[in-house]
Design a protein around this motif. Structure first.
Motif, PDB file in Angstrom:
ATOM      1  N   LEU A   1       0.859  -1.190   0.000  1.00 59.41           N
ATOM      2  CA  LEU A   1       0.000   0.000   0.000  1.00 59.41           C
ATOM      3  C   LEU A   1       0.891   1.234   0.000  1.00 59.41           C
ATOM      4  CD1 LEU A   1      -2.939   1.011   0.077  1.00 59.41           C
ATOM      5  CD2 LEU A   1      -2.778   1.049   2.569  1.00 59.41           C
ATOM      6  N   ASN A   2       0.656   2.120  -0.967  1.00 56.11           N
ATOM      7  CA  ASN A   2       1.560   3.250  -1.128  1.00 56.11           C
ATOM      8  C   ASN A   2       0.814   4.445  -1.727  1.00 56.11           C
ATOM      9  OD1 ASN A   2       3.964   4.757  -1.260  1.00 56.11           O
ATOM     10  ND2 ASN A   2       5.163   3.022  -1.967  1.00 56.11           N
ATOM     11  N   VAL A   3       1.529   5.531  -1.932  1.00 57.92           N
ATOM     12  CA  VAL A   3       0.892   6.750  -2.437  1.00 57.92           C
ATOM     13  C   VAL A   3       1.089   6.937  -3.941  1.00 57.92           C
ATOM     14  CG1 VAL A   3       1.009   7.915  -0.204  1.00 57.92           C
ATOM     15  CG2 VAL A   3       2.909   8.147  -1.806  1.00 57.92           C
ATOM     16  N   GLY A   4       1.676   5.968  -4.591  1.00 60.64           N
ATOM     17  CA  GLY A   4       1.868   6.039  -6.035  1.00 60.64           C
ATOM     18  C   GLY A   4       2.311   4.674  -6.533  1.00 60.64           C
TER      19      GLY A   4
ATOM     20  N   GLU B   1      -2.539   1.877  -4.577  1.00 59.35           N
ATOM     21  CA  GLU B   1      -2.896   3.110  -3.889  1.00 59.35           C
ATOM     22  C   GLU B   1      -4.235   2.955  -3.163  1.00 59.35           C
ATOM     23  OE1 GLU B   1      -2.088   6.732  -6.265  1.00 59.35           O
ATOM     24  OE2 GLU B   1      -1.746   5.331  -7.895  1.00 59.35           O
ATOM     25  N   GLY B   2      -4.586   3.994  -2.416  1.00 58.71           N
ATOM     26  CA  GLY B   2      -5.857   3.980  -1.689  1.00 58.71           C
ATOM     27  C   GLY B   2      -7.054   3.686  -2.582  1.00 58.71           C
ATOM     28  N   ARG B   3      -6.990   4.123  -3.832  1.00 60.59           N
ATOM     29  CA  ARG B   3      -8.120   3.917  -4.742  1.00 60.59           C
ATOM     30  C   ARG B   3      -8.226   2.471  -5.220  1.00 60.59           C
ATOM     31  NH1 ARG B   3      -4.663   6.786  -8.435  1.00 60.59           N
ATOM     32  NH2 ARG B   3      -5.779   8.684  -7.917  1.00 60.59           N
TER      33      ARG B   3
ATOM     34  N   VAL C   1      -7.829  -0.264  -3.242  1.00 54.80           N
ATOM     35  CA  VAL C   1      -8.071  -1.179  -2.127  1.00 54.80           C
ATOM     36  C   VAL C   1      -9.213  -2.158  -2.432  1.00 54.80           C
ATOM     37  CG1 VAL C   1      -8.935  -1.215   0.262  1.00 54.80           C
ATOM     38  CG2 VAL C   1      -7.017   0.271  -0.340  1.00 54.80           C
ATOM     39  N   PHE C   2     -10.253  -1.684  -3.121  1.00 59.51           N
ATOM     40  CA  PHE C   2     -11.411  -2.550  -3.409  1.00 59.51           C
ATOM     41  C   PHE C   2     -11.418  -3.045  -4.851  1.00 59.51           C
ATOM     42  CE2 PHE C   2     -12.584   0.488  -0.078  1.00 59.51           C
ATOM     43  CZ  PHE C   2     -12.610  -0.417   0.972  1.00 59.51           C
TER      44      PHE C   2
ATOM     45  N   VAL D   1      -7.533   2.352   7.346  1.00 55.03           N
ATOM     46  CA  VAL D   1      -8.209   1.820   6.157  1.00 55.03           C
ATOM     47  C   VAL D   1      -9.349   0.883   6.571  1.00 55.03           C
ATOM     48  CG1 VAL D   1      -7.938   0.317   4.140  1.00 55.03           C
ATOM     49  CG2 VAL D   1      -6.200   2.057   4.639  1.00 55.03           C
TER      50      VAL D   1
END
Lengths: 322, 322
Positions: free
Chosen positions: B183-186, B216-218, B220-221, B238
């Motif tokens: 999990l990261n920011v890019g 990324e956070g987007r 996750v699902f 999260v």
């Protein structure tokens, strides 16, 4: 008032930028509209302005910028090498006072580098920061920061983000005495990672803040705080998860829900770079016309409320021990 | 097979625990059901078992535990002082081999302390961890870990979480060759905070993993990875945001949506403590009957698949340099 607009930034530029200008100028309530400095490649911008009946508009001024900084270019390198780009020229106009605010939906890194090096941080601000809006279930709107500018933070940085966010909430969003909370894994003061544990007492003792304690991941969309503070790594993940809500809603055909609509981040416009000496606004790459219009309004509000002076004054206070 | 169940843990204990036993034993497909060691206060548990026609059931064994560890008690102190509590007795039964797995929806801290000190970590595992399920939009299910046990992590811890999560996904969830992501920011390798930047090369070089890069956070699902690794601070936020999806859906009267239904975490059952020497499962405080039933099944699966031995064997491999 003069607002500089990077016409070349954003996935749908310059068309959506032009459509945004049209929306802004068509608003019946704009009594004293800003002069809009449209910075970009003339051959692309002028025909679109003509198509939208804006070329001869008294509030529109075209500033030629033959170069464009692309999305994947290295920010520092691109700014240095492309001095005729819309972003470089925008910062030049801002630094020299030709415009009062500058906004772009282009290369975020280049916008940040420009903000840091051409107009610089306000004295006392260790790390400028960017925030995002959080749609609250009760209809309100909160702020979350930092959302990606500072992946690794020290407690004092979070303490400063709290003050910057609080000033943004009160001065720009009109929230009186904003409640500030720390994003954490539990409500008790002792909870959290080392950063959160060390930040809590700083926030608690900061007399410039109305600190209300910790909030958890489940509280992000609840009305527990107006400003939520965290490091930029965590904040970026929260922001992108929130953005993905809208995609999930759309996929599940639930996007007509009034609340889920508010996760449609491309409508929001941009986020100011908080803590730099002049108004700089960074838009989402997917900014649409409405987002551009909203960014112009945000720029106006930052200028008319002398927002950067409010920050300057608060940071002078904090550095003198108050 | 013998499964130890803390009847006193959970907001709706012991009633939902008893109803969970009933659901489990009523299932037509249970050919060789486990013997269920029901640990708790006799005066509360026995009448409920009688009401549900379970008191004389051949698979039910009541183990008296006169004390209860409350939600807000200090884990270490409570475990030490309340040796006749259901959690202390459960770990005693597990440590002495009277039960093969132990599960509780009670005080999470006490469950973790018990897992660490009474049955201990598997050799080579620096930090046991807990995971959560992530409902994927495509219908699949992913794992995220750590979700709160380790707020501050080193790169090697995340590397170990990746292996533990990968083994859980393959051995228990039946996902062959699970894709592991950070999990990261890019997306780029160089992105992230210092922890993520230092973790990436470890994951990339780990031959026991099928590492696919950053998410990324987007994402996750989305179906980009089967196992997503992060520090426990980020993971907890999260997880709690994901849990709040269901509440948002319920508030907006969208909870009938088939996908949003899957955010109803109280249905899932519990999460194993990954990396300790015997099967320990921690349930959500709001666990309902279905959650208890699911936890019993998870315990069975962990025992029958010799899951802890699989971890032991993998960690022996990694410590010998493979």
């Amino acid at each position: 008032m003069n607002i500089g607009i990077d016409m070349m930034g954003g996935d749908y530029a310059p068309l959506e930028a032009v459509r945004g200008l049209r929306l802004y100028l068509d608003e019946p309530n704009v009594n004293d509209p800003a002069t809009l400095f449209c910075i970009g490649q003339q051959e692309h911008v002028v025909p679109l302005l003509e198509q939208h009946g804006l070329h001869a508009h008294p509030q529109i001024k075209v500033i030629p910028a033959p170069e464009v900084i692309g999305y994947n270019e290295h920010p520092t390198k691109a700014l240095k090498e492309k001095q005729q780009s819309s972003i470089a020229i925008g910062f030049y106009l801002l630094a020299t006072g030709k415009v009062d605010a500058f906004l772009s939906a282009g290369n975020t890194g280049a916008m940040l580098v420009g903000a840091m090096y051409s107009i610089k941080a306000i004295e006392g601000v260790q790390r400028p920061t960017i925030a995002t809006f959080l749609p609250k279930l009760n209809g309100g709107t909160g702020l979350l920061l930092d959302v990606g500018l500072n992946a690794d933070c020290k407690p004092e940085h979070l303490n400063q983000f709290a003050l910057l966010g609080s000033l943004y909430a009160s001065n720009i969003l009109g929230i009186p005495d904003p409640r500030v909370a720390l994003l954490n894994v539990g409500e008790e003061e002792s909870k959290g990672n080392l950063l959160a544990q060390a930040t809590y007492p700083l926030l608690k003792e900061n007399k410039q803040l109305h600190f209300t304690g910790n909030v958890e991941g489940r509280d992000v969309f609840q009305d527990k705080a107006d400003v939520i503070v965290c490091d930029g790594f965590t904040g970026n993940i929260v922001l992108k998860m929130a953005e993905s809500f809208y995609d999930i809603a759309a996929e599940r055909k639930l996007a007509q829900d009034e609340y889920l609509q508010r996760f449609h981040y491309e409508n929001y416009g941009g986020t100011p770079v908080l803590g730099v000496s002049k108004p700089v606004i960074i838009g989402h790459g997917i900014s649409n016309a409405k987002a551009f219009k909203n960014m112009i309004h945000l720029g106006e509000k930052m200028v008319s409320s002398a927002f950067c002076d409010a920050i300057r004054s608060s940071f002078t206070q904090s550095s003198t021990g108050q």
